[in-house]
Design a protein around this motif. Structure first.
Motif, PDB file in Angstrom:
ATOM      1  N   THR A 237     -27.142 -11.490   5.795  1.00 24.96           N
ATOM      2  CA  THR A 237     -28.203 -11.791   4.824  1.00 24.96           C
ATOM      3  C   THR A 237     -29.320 -12.589   5.466  1.00 24.96           C
ATOM      4  O   THR A 237     -30.510 -12.267   5.310  1.00 24.96           O
ATOM      5  CB  THR A 237     -27.629 -12.559   3.623  1.00 24.96           C
ATOM      6  N   PHE A 238     -28.973 -13.629   6.204  1.00 27.26           N
ATOM      7  CA  PHE A 238     -29.986 -14.485   6.811  1.00 27.26           C
ATOM      8  C   PHE A 238     -30.785 -13.731   7.877  1.00 27.26           C
ATOM      9  O   PHE A 238     -32.000 -13.917   8.005  1.00 27.26           O
ATOM     10  CB  PHE A 238     -29.343 -15.726   7.421  1.00 27.26           C
ATOM     11  N   ASN A 239     -30.101 -12.887   8.649  1.00 28.92           N
ATOM     12  CA  ASN A 239     -30.806 -12.103   9.658  1.00 28.92           C
ATOM     13  C   ASN A 239     -31.786 -11.121   9.016  1.00 28.92           C
ATOM     14  O   ASN A 239     -32.907 -10.940   9.490  1.00 28.92           O
ATOM     15  CB  ASN A 239     -29.816 -11.347  10.538  1.00 28.92           C
ATOM     16  N   GLU A 240     -31.347 -10.508   7.948  1.00 30.12           N
ATOM     17  CA  GLU A 240     -32.191  -9.518   7.271  1.00 30.12           C
ATOM     18  C   GLU A 240     -33.435 -10.164   6.668  1.00 30.12           C
ATOM     19  O   GLU A 240     -34.548  -9.629   6.776  1.00 30.12           O
ATOM     20  CB  GLU A 240     -31.398  -8.794   6.191  1.00 30.12           C
ATOM     21  N   GLN A 241     -33.245 -11.319   6.020  1.00 36.22           N
ATOM     22  CA  GLN A 241     -34.386 -11.964   5.366  1.00 36.22           C
ATOM     23  C   GLN A 241     -35.179 -12.867   6.310  1.00 36.22           C
ATOM     24  O   GLN A 241     -36.218 -13.405   5.947  1.00 36.22           O
ATOM     25  CB  GLN A 241     -33.922 -12.739   4.133  1.00 36.22           C
ATOM     26  N   LYS A 242     -34.654 -13.022   7.539  1.00 40.17           N
ATOM     27  CA  LYS A 242     -35.291 -13.867   8.560  1.00 40.17           C
ATOM     28  C   LYS A 242     -35.535 -15.293   8.052  1.00 40.17           C
ATOM     29  O   LYS A 242     -36.583 -15.889   8.299  1.00 40.17           O
ATOM     30  CB  LYS A 242     -36.591 -13.235   9.065  1.00 40.17           C
ATOM     31  N   SER A 243     -34.529 -15.812   7.392  1.00 39.73           N
ATOM     32  CA  SER A 243     -34.534 -17.211   6.972  1.00 39.73           C
ATOM     33  C   SER A 243     -33.128 -17.585   6.528  1.00 39.73           C
ATOM     34  O   SER A 243     -32.323 -16.727   6.168  1.00 39.73           O
ATOM     35  CB  SER A 243     -35.528 -17.453   5.828  1.00 39.73           C
ATOM     36  N   GLY A 244     -32.855 -18.879   6.536  1.00 35.18           N
ATOM     37  CA  GLY A 244     -31.550 -19.365   6.108  1.00 35.18           C
ATOM     38  C   GLY A 244     -31.231 -20.671   6.806  1.00 35.18           C
ATOM     39  O   GLY A 244     -31.834 -21.017   7.823  1.00 35.18           O
ATOM     40  N   HIS A 245     -30.289 -21.390   6.238  1.00 36.61           N
ATOM     41  CA  HIS A 245     -29.924 -22.698   6.779  1.00 36.61           C
ATOM     42  C   HIS A 245     -28.406 -22.795   6.762  1.00 36.61           C
ATOM     43  O   HIS A 245     -27.776 -22.600   5.716  1.00 36.61           O
ATOM     44  CB  HIS A 245     -30.540 -23.799   5.912  1.00 36.61           C
ATOM     45  N   ILE A 246     -27.811 -23.079   7.911  1.00 40.82           N
ATOM     46  CA  ILE A 246     -26.362 -23.227   8.021  1.00 40.82           C
ATOM     47  C   ILE A 246     -26.073 -24.661   8.448  1.00 40.82           C
ATOM     48  O   ILE A 246     -26.504 -25.100   9.518  1.00 40.82           O
ATOM     49  CB  ILE A 246     -25.772 -22.234   9.033  1.00 40.82           C
ATOM     50  N   LEU A 247     -25.357 -25.388   7.596  1.00 37.87           N
ATOM     51  CA  LEU A 247     -25.001 -26.778   7.875  1.00 37.87           C
ATOM     52  C   LEU A 247     -23.487 -26.879   7.960  1.00 37.87           C
ATOM     53  O   LEU A 247     -22.763 -26.171   7.236  1.00 37.87           O
ATOM     54  CB  LEU A 247     -25.523 -27.706   6.774  1.00 37.87           C
ATOM     55  N   SER A 248     -23.001 -27.747   8.819  1.00 37.05           N
ATOM     56  CA  SER A 248     -21.555 -27.902   8.943  1.00 37.05           C
ATOM     57  C   SER A 248     -21.186 -29.355   9.197  1.00 37.05           C
ATOM     58  O   SER A 248     -21.998 -30.142   9.674  1.00 37.05           O
ATOM     59  CB  SER A 248     -21.015 -27.030  10.085  1.00 37.05           C
ATOM     60  N   VAL A 249     -19.934 -29.671   8.881  1.00 37.43           N
ATOM     61  CA  VAL A 249     -19.399 -31.001   9.152  1.00 37.43           C
ATOM     62  C   VAL A 249     -18.525 -30.936  10.399  1.00 37.43           C
ATOM     63  O   VAL A 249     -17.528 -30.217  10.439  1.00 37.43           O
ATOM     64  CB  VAL A 249     -18.573 -31.524   7.958  1.00 37.43           C
ATOM     65  N   SER A 250     -18.911 -31.667  11.416  1.00 40.45           N
ATOM     66  CA  SER A 250     -18.037 -31.916  12.553  1.00 40.45           C
ATOM     67  C   SER A 250     -17.415 -33.290  12.301  1.00 40.45           C
ATOM     68  O   SER A 250     -16.834 -33.520  11.248  1.00 40.45           O
ATOM     69  CB  SER A 250     -18.810 -31.847  13.871  1.00 40.45           C
TER      70      SER A 250
END
Length: 249
Positions: free
Chosen positions: A128-141
């Motif tokens: 989805t993010f690649n197709e729309q050329k936007s997105g935000h992925i956040l993670s907890v380390s």
């Protein structure tokens, strides 16, 4: 935070601790939430509370170790709200013990949730993010993803893996021009249920004393998530280390 309003955000591990606090914080800022965790009653309670305050949220019972469960969260976001802007990969386990205790079942559980759960979430949103050329992925380390502690070998290993995966994802996205932003958060002693899952008695006692002495509310991490999400689309703040002012880490 104007850049958060109306964003559709998935949160895993949303039934307690950092995930729950972040759900309330982002709802307050006007985001539309898709919550995933294993405990349905808790998810329902959080969604009801958000709706009672005028916010928008839905949930799905989710096991992040199952790729299909992660994919269903993406589908839920699209069916409920028509789009997806961000995912906060928060689910995690910390049943620490010395390697000599041979708690191999806990080792495997940490690898499944802390590493594969993150990868499953990334795999679910990337098309989805690649197709729309936007997105935000956040993670907890964790600060355990920045330094190694005795009695914490496998957990540290999983959280170092998250650091590596997220940094490579940021670089690959920049190279591909897909405009996908990333943020990795390294908390120290923050209120959560992590300590309650430690079965090794000596380790459990030591961690409980540490957290009782230092821990800060999960809302402090929620504030950092909101800050990352609120940045202009051309700005990526990729790493945050936070913890109690009084904790030497």
């Amino acid at each position: 935070m104007d850049n958060i309003k109306n964003k559709v955000v998935i949160i895993t591990g949303a039934s307690s601790g950092i995930g729950e606090a972040t759900a309330y914080k982002l709802a307050e800022e006007g985001a539309k939430l898709v919550l995933g965790a294993r405990r349905e009653a808790k998810l329902q309670e959080i969604v009801n509370n958000i709706k009672a305050q005028g916010g928008e949220a839905v949930y799905r019972v989710t096991d992040v170790t199952k790729p299909e469960d992660n994919a269903m969260l993406v589908e839920l976001a699209k069916s409920a709200f028509g789009k997806l802007d961000a995912i906060f990969l928060n689910a995690g386990l910390m049943p620490n013990s010395p390697l000599s205790a041979l708690e191999t079942e806990n080792w495997n559980a940490m690898v499944e949730v802390n590493i594969k759960g993150v990868l499953n979430g990334i795999a679910a949103v990337l098309p989805t993010f690649n197709e729309q050329k936007s997105g935000h992925i956040l993670s907890v380390s964790s600060v355990a993803g920045l330094k190694v502690y005795p009695g914490c070998a496998v957990y540290c290993g999983t959280k170092w893996a998250v650091k590596a995966i997220m940094e490579a994802l940021r670089m690959e996205s920049a190279q591909a021009g897909t405009n996908i932003r990333t943020a990795t958060i390294y908390p120290a002693a923050v209120q959560s249920e992590l300590v309650s899952n430690i079965t090794d008695e000596a380790t459990s006692t030591a961690y409980r004393q540490l957290y009782d002495a230092y821990e800060i509310p999960a809302e402090r991490v929620a504030n950092v998530v909101a800050f990352a999400l609120s940045q202009p689309d051309d700005t990526n703040v990729s790493e945050f280390t936070l913890g109690p002012t009084t904790q030497p880490w």
